[in-house]
Design an enzyme around this catalytic site. Structure first.
Site, PDB file in Angstrom:
ATOM      1  N   ASN A 162      30.322 -40.665 -54.059  1.00 27.05           N
ATOM      2  CA  ASN A 162      28.899 -41.018 -54.105  1.00 27.05           C
ATOM      3  C   ASN A 162      28.745 -42.398 -53.470  1.00 27.05           C
ATOM      4  OD1 ASN A 162      26.265 -41.589 -54.751  1.00 27.05           O
ATOM      5  ND2 ASN A 162      26.605 -41.752 -56.967  1.00 27.05           N
ATOM      6  N   LYS A 193      26.115 -43.892 -52.653  1.00 29.78           N
ATOM      7  CA  LYS A 193      24.883 -44.582 -53.062  1.00 29.78           C
ATOM      8  C   LYS A 193      24.193 -45.184 -51.824  1.00 29.78           C
ATOM      9  CE  LYS A 193      26.896 -45.237 -57.577  1.00 29.78           C
ATOM     10  NZ  LYS A 193      26.984 -46.000 -58.824  1.00 29.78           N
ATOM     11  N   HIS A 196      21.413 -38.418 -61.411  1.00 21.83           N
ATOM     12  CA  HIS A 196      22.265 -39.600 -61.580  1.00 21.83           C
ATOM     13  C   HIS A 196      21.516 -40.622 -62.442  1.00 21.83           C
ATOM     14  CE1 HIS A 196      24.548 -43.201 -60.726  1.00 21.83           C
ATOM     15  NE2 HIS A 196      25.533 -42.408 -60.334  1.00 21.83           N
ATOM     16  N   GLU A 237      21.127 -43.653 -62.160  1.00 20.39           N
ATOM     17  CA  GLU A 237      20.319 -44.606 -61.379  1.00 20.39           C
ATOM     18  C   GLU A 237      18.982 -43.975 -60.987  1.00 20.39           C
ATOM     19  OE1 GLU A 237      23.397 -45.472 -58.533  1.00 20.39           O
ATOM     20  OE2 GLU A 237      24.517 -46.539 -60.094  1.00 20.39           O
ATOM     21  N   GLU A 244      28.829 -39.361 -66.910  1.00 22.09           N
ATOM     22  CA  GLU A 244      28.926 -40.746 -66.456  1.00 22.09           C
ATOM     23  C   GLU A 244      28.291 -41.668 -67.488  1.00 22.09           C
ATOM     24  OE1 GLU A 244      29.422 -40.838 -61.863  1.00 22.09           O
ATOM     25  OE2 GLU A 244      27.310 -41.018 -62.362  1.00 22.09           O
ATOM     26  N   GLY A 265      29.932 -48.854 -62.242  1.00 23.03           N
ATOM     27  CA  GLY A 265      29.919 -50.069 -61.441  1.00 23.03           C
ATOM     28  C   GLY A 265      30.241 -51.332 -62.223  1.00 23.03           C
ATOM     29  N   SER A 271      33.532 -46.207 -62.834  1.00 26.36           N
ATOM     30  CA  SER A 271      34.648 -47.105 -62.533  1.00 26.36           C
ATOM     31  C   SER A 271      36.002 -46.394 -62.428  1.00 26.36           C
ATOM     32  CB  SER A 271      34.713 -48.248 -63.551  1.00 26.36           C
ATOM     33  OG  SER A 271      33.520 -49.025 -63.491  1.00 26.36           O
TER      34      SER A 271
END
Ligand code: PGA
Length: 250
Positions: free
Chosen positions: A9, A11, A95, A97, A167, A173, A212
């Site tokens: 991914n 991003k 996701h 985000e 996730e 991150g 991560s």
């Protein structure tokens, strides 16, 4: 036997020179990943160019999002059918985000799941709890309601052609990974939830861990009974790191 998947991914990262070097290196390595599928999800403008570089078995193109509509006056949106037409095979949806910064609710994610499958593509649907939800003892409830929203809309039978990614938001991150035990516990929860409606679909469902994942922690995570690969953010921007993660899965 579930075939592992490792998905990249990117991003909101990358440029054309990265496409040519990174996609080419990942594509080449994928040929050696005899027992894993590799999915590369660059930003929309690079999909066509990436597609042309993917010619090894085991490697597939994926997108990071798709519209919940099929067509019409929705400025700025990209439909699942368009993604299918240019050669995508997978689409990441829901996701954290997107949920957090773009207001995607459980019901929007469920609609996207349906659109993606209608276009003949495989959704990688993401679920995960925030740190606050975990600390308040609401992790299980959060994950279950995210999964149930999709099952309610799409029907359990459509999970035979879908991938789930767990996730935890606190691990994305941040450099802080869920321990293999913590991740396994949630993966088992997800599989158990699906099994309540169909044991056969649950036993075939591929559930990826994301948050991560790096070359040095991937093998331990992937060794867990219910972890079938990973959704990789930061480490997917480095060919050597990402390919090492693919090797750990395959
Ligand atoms: P990360 O991101 O690997 O950078 O933590 C994972 C993801 O958000 O898909």
């Amino acid at each position: 036997m579930r075939r592992p998947i490792v998905a990249a991914n990117w991003k909101l990262n990358g440029n054309r020179s990265m496409v040519s070097s990174l996609v080419a290196a990942v594509n080449k390595h994928a040929a050696s990943a005899v027992s894993a599928d590799v999915v590369i999800c660059p930003p929309f403008p690079y999909l066509v160019e990436s597609r042309a570089l993917i010619d090894q078995g085991n490697a597939y193109l994926g997108a990071q999002n798709a519209a919940k509509e099929t067509n019409g006056a929705y400025t700025g949106e990209v439909s699942a059918e368009m993604l299918a037409e240019i050669g995508c095979r997978f689409v990441i949806i829901g996701h954290s985000e997107r949920r957090q910064y773009y207001g995607e609710s459980d019901s929007i994610v469920a609609e996207k799941f349906v659109r993606v499958q209608e276009a003949g593509l495989i959704p990688i649907v993401c679920v995960g709890e925030s740190l606050q939800q975990r600390e308040q003892g609401k992790m299980e409830q959060t994950i279950i309601s995210q999964i149930q929203a999709v099952i309610a809309k799409a029907g359990i039978s459509n999970f035979n052609n879908a991938v789930v990614a767990y996730e935890p938001i606190w691990a994305i991150g941040t450099g802080e990974t869920a321990t293999p035990d913590q991740a396994q516990q949630v993966h088992a929860l997800i599989r158990g939830e699906v099994a309540q409606q169909s044991e056969s679909i649950a036993s075939e469902l591929r559930i990826l861990y994301g948050g991560s994942v790096k070359a040095d922690n991937a093998a331990e995570l992937f060794a867990q009974t219910d972890i079938d690969g990973g959704l990789i953010g930061g480490a997917s921007l480095d060919a050597a790191q990402f390919n090492a993660i693919v090797s750990a899965a395959g």
